[in-house]
Design an enzyme around this catalytic site. Structure first.
Site, short mmCIF file in Angstrom:
data_model
loop_
_atom_site.label_atom_id
_atom_site.label_comp_id
_atom_site.label_asym_id
_atom_site.label_seq_id
_atom_site.Cartn_x
_atom_site.Cartn_y
_atom_site.Cartn_z
CB VAL A 14 -3.77 -4.41 -22.40
CG1 VAL A 14 -4.49 -3.28 -23.96
CG2 VAL A 14 -4.35 -4.58 -21.54
CB ALA A 33 -9.07 3.50 -39.99
CE LYS A 104 -4.52 0.69 -15.90
NZ LYS A 104 -5.26 0.38 -15.46
N GLY A 133 -11.15 0.46 -18.54
CA GLY A 133 -11.32 -0.03 -19.38
C GLY A 133 -11.92 -0.18 -20.58
CD GLU A 189 -3.16 -1.64 -13.05
OE1 GLU A 189 -1.66 -1.11 -13.61
OE2 GLU A 189 -4.04 -2.25 -13.54
CG ASP A 200 -5.65 0.75 -11.39
OD1 ASP A 200 -5.33 1.00 -12.46
OD2 ASP A 200 -7.03 1.29 -10.96
CE LYS A 204 -7.88 2.42 -14.19
NZ LYS A 204 -8.75 0.57 -13.75
N GLY A 301 -9.42 -6.24 -18.71
CA GLY A 301 -9.58 -7.62 -19.23
C GLY A 301 -8.89 -7.32 -20.86
P1 NAP Z 1 0.96 -7.45 -18.63
O1 NAP Z 1 -0.15 -8.74 -18.81
O2 NAP Z 1 1.61 -7.34 -17.15
O3 NAP Z 1 2.17 -7.14 -20.26
C1 NAP Z 1 2.96 -6.17 -20.26
C2 NAP Z 1 3.54 -6.18 -21.45
O4 NAP Z 1 4.82 -5.59 -21.45
C3 NAP Z 1 4.36 -7.77 -21.06
O5 NAP Z 1 4.46 -8.89 -22.70
C4 NAP Z 1 5.64 -7.84 -20.74
O6 NAP Z 1 7.12 -8.90 -21.96
C5 NAP Z 1 6.04 -6.42 -21.57
N1 NAP Z 1 7.03 -5.64 -21.07
C6 NAP Z 1 7.26 -5.35 -19.64
N2 NAP Z 1 8.89 -5.01 -19.39
C7 NAP Z 1 9.47 -4.57 -21.07
C8 NAP Z 1 10.22 -4.16 -21.01
N3 NAP Z 1 11.48 -3.67 -20.39
N4 NAP Z 1 10.55 -4.41 -22.47
C9 NAP Z 1 10.26 -5.11 -23.90
N5 NAP Z 1 8.96 -5.21 -22.94
C10 NAP Z 1 8.40 -5.27 -21.73
O7 NAP Z 1 -0.11 -5.78 -18.31
P2 NAP Z 1 -1.12 -5.55 -19.11
O8 NAP Z 1 -2.17 -6.34 -18.14
O9 NAP Z 1 -0.93 -5.74 -20.71
O10 NAP Z 1 -0.72 -3.94 -18.95
C11 NAP Z 1 -0.46 -3.54 -19.64
C12 NAP Z 1 -1.45 -1.87 -19.60
O11 NAP Z 1 -1.99 -1.78 -19.29
C13 NAP Z 1 -1.07 -1.08 -18.09
O12 NAP Z 1 -0.03 -0.46 -18.37
C14 NAP Z 1 -2.61 -1.53 -17.72
O13 NAP Z 1 -2.54 -0.22 -16.35
C15 NAP Z 1 -2.83 -0.89 -19.14
N6 NAP Z 1 -4.88 -1.35 -17.94
C16 NAP Z 1 -4.79 -3.25 -17.57
C17 NAP Z 1 -5.45 -3.64 -18.68
C18 NAP Z 1 -5.87 -4.79 -18.00
O14 NAP Z 1 -7.01 -5.35 -17.80
N7 NAP Z 1 -5.49 -5.75 -17.95
C19 NAP Z 1 -7.04 -2.43 -18.26
C20 NAP Z 1 -6.79 -0.93 -19.03
C21 NAP Z 1 -5.45 -1.00 -18.86
P3 NAP Z 1 6.16 -9.95 -21.46
O15 NAP Z 1 4.86 -10.68 -21.71
O16 NAP Z 1 7.46 -10.86 -22.13
O17 NAP Z 1 6.52 -10.57 -19.46
N1 HSE Z 2 -6.01 -3.17 -12.81
C1 HSE Z 2 -7.06 -2.32 -13.85
C2 HSE Z 2 -8.19 -2.35 -13.05
C3 HSE Z 2 -7.12 -2.73 -14.72
O1 HSE Z 2 -8.32 -3.76 -12.30
O2 HSE Z 2 -9.26 -1.86 -13.62
C4 HSE Z 2 -8.14 -1.94 -15.19
O3 HSE Z 2 -7.79 -0.43 -15.45
#
Ligand code: NAP
Ligand code: HSE
Length: 437
Positions: A14, A33, A104, A133, A189, A200, A204, A301
């Protein structure tokens, strides 16, 4: 006017998507904005990792507090989890910085405390990306439906789970194999059991219920059941009866309290929501004035989620100069006007049911089962019996019931399972007609 400076905590799926969208659509975003938005600082764990975005011009660090302590006005929390993320968000609020998050788990578990701190400091905490999302469902409920008394909402609000169920049904693929693909695509996740066990979705749903009914966030009261026990057999039987199995979050206002539940659900296949497939999400909201409304879009995504994150950043920038007391309240209702309606226990929820059981193929067995259901006041809507497979002497009995209280159904199922002619556990999947009331 100078561009607004923002700091990113997390540069993963993200975070990377957010940098890309902000850069690609910079001109359009500035026109909306009223000021430019620039990411000046970002934190990640491993600065040598390849990224999906170009980080040129961004000061990178492995210390998230360095980002918070910099001169940014907005902190975008995209690390995930509710430990470190909570500390960082609270630290940002304490410094008077606005927060945008997609987290969330953080909002569902600690939102009450976070919003109280934000209120005190006069800063915004925006969380559109935390639910469904890219679908702007928070804004739709909180602002677009503000004239309604919302009666219920139901949604497919986990992209990973819906992707798995769709691939299993359409392509006969194996659960673990599809889950691995969802992880590789960045949908899942960090702990994918959150996706498949409904945690999850419960995070939500907790948020949706709070903004729909004006309740404090109460994640601990949510009933949660995952999709890992859904078999191909159940998917096929459901289809034969004109239903689809979807992993649904349902919240309904009743006279006694508010239902808050996530579980596999049979939905009539003619409903639009029954045809929401793959990583797509959909949320159906029933308001007393508007009737049923349906919101559809990608549930996970990088760029779909970034779309919601960036919309929140634009909202924050637009209100940077407005009166903190007169902003849209975090949970849609004024903080001192939240309701104390209780969340109902699953035992007090009333739904219809799909039941499947393995039975001896002999006279009288069906009569015993229907007698037990009848004694519990549960009436049967439809039934099919499948002949035993060549290598078995057990027949499958599938029944659809009319609505019954969960506690009555629990008792009936335990009596059915105690019959010598019934083998193994009775599979129970709740059903929702999702028709307009
Ligand atoms: P992700 O790809 O695992 O990214 C997490 C990021 O946080 C990585 O860049 C990681 O660094 C960094 N990080 C973790 N621990 C850290 C620390 N101690 N200090 C500094 N940086 C740190 O996760 P994501 O999928 O983007 O999800 C992020 C959030 O968005 C979560 O809350 C998730 O539930 C939410 N979300 C995700 C989606 C989805 O589709 N993926 C959709 C809606 C909401 P590194 O890259 O160096 O490991
Ligand atoms: N892991 C979550 C999903 C990301 O698959 O819906 C979006 O919140």
């Amino acid at each position: 006017m100078d561009a607004v400076k923002a700091g990113l905590l997390g540069l993963g799926t993200v975070g990377g998507g957010t940098v890309n969208v902000l850069k690609r659509n910079a001109e359009e975003i500035t026109r909306r904005a009223g000021r430019g938005i620039v990411i000046t600082h970002a934190a990640a764990r491993d600065l040598n990792k390849p990224r999906i975005c170009d980080t040129e011009g961004i000061t990178l660090t492995t210390e998230p507090m360095d980002v918070i302590n910099s001169d940014v006005e907005i902190i975008i929390e995209l690390i995930g989890g509710d430990g470190l993320a909570k500390e960082l968000v609270m630290a940002a609020i304490a410094q008077g910085k606005h927060v945008v998050t997609a987290n969330k788990a953080l909002i569902a578990k600690h939102g009450n405390e976070i919003f109280a701190a934000a209120q005190e400091k006069g800063v915004m905490v925006a969380f559109e990306a935390a639910v469904a999302g890219g679908i702007p469902i928070i804004k739709a409920i909180r602002e677009g439906l503000a004239g309604n008394k919302i009666q219920w909402l139901a949604g497919i609000i986990n992209g990973t789970g819906n992707f798995i169920l769709t691939e299993m049904r359409d392509k006969g693929r194996d659960f673990d194999d599809v889950l691995k693909e969802a992880q590789a695509l960045g949908y899942a996740e960090a702990d994918p059991t959150f996706d498949v066990e409904g945690i999850d979705a419960a995070h939500k749903l907790t948020i949706l219920a709070s903004i729909a009914f004006g309740l404090p966030l109460q994640f601990e009261a949510a009933y949660t059941e995952g999709i890992s026990n859904i078999t191909r057999e159940d998917v096929n039987f459901a289809e034969e009866l004109g239903y689809r199995i979807k992993h649904l979050g349902v919240s309904r206002r009743t006279d006694k309290g508010v239902e808050l539940r996530v579980h596999p659900t049979l939905i009539p296949e003619r409903r639009l929501i029954a045809n929401v497939d793959g990583v797509m999400n959909a949320v159906l909201v029933q308001g007393d004035a508007v009737g049923p409304t349906l919101y559809y879009g990608a549930g996970a995504g990088d760029e779909p989620t970034a779309s919601a994150v960036v919309a929140d950043i634009v909202d924050v920038v637009r209100v940077l100069t407005s009166d903190p007391e007169n902003r849209v309240p975090h949970l849609a209702f004024q903080p001192d006007a939240l309701s104390d309606l209780p969340i109902l226990s699953i035992e007090d929820v009333e739904t219809a049911y799909y039941l499947r059981m393995q039975a001896d193929d002999r006279p009288g067995v069906l009569a015993d089962v229907t007698r037990i259901l009848g004694d519990s006041g549960i009436s049967i809507e439809a039934m099919i019996q499948k002949e035993p497979q060549p290598d078995s002497d057990k027949a499958s009995i599938i029944m659809l019931t009319h609505t019954a209280l969960e506690k009555q159904m629990n008792q009936a199922i335990s009596n059915i399972e105690a019959l010598a002619s019934i083998h193994g556990e009775v599979t129970r999947i709740r059903m929702e007609s999702l028709g307009a009331e």
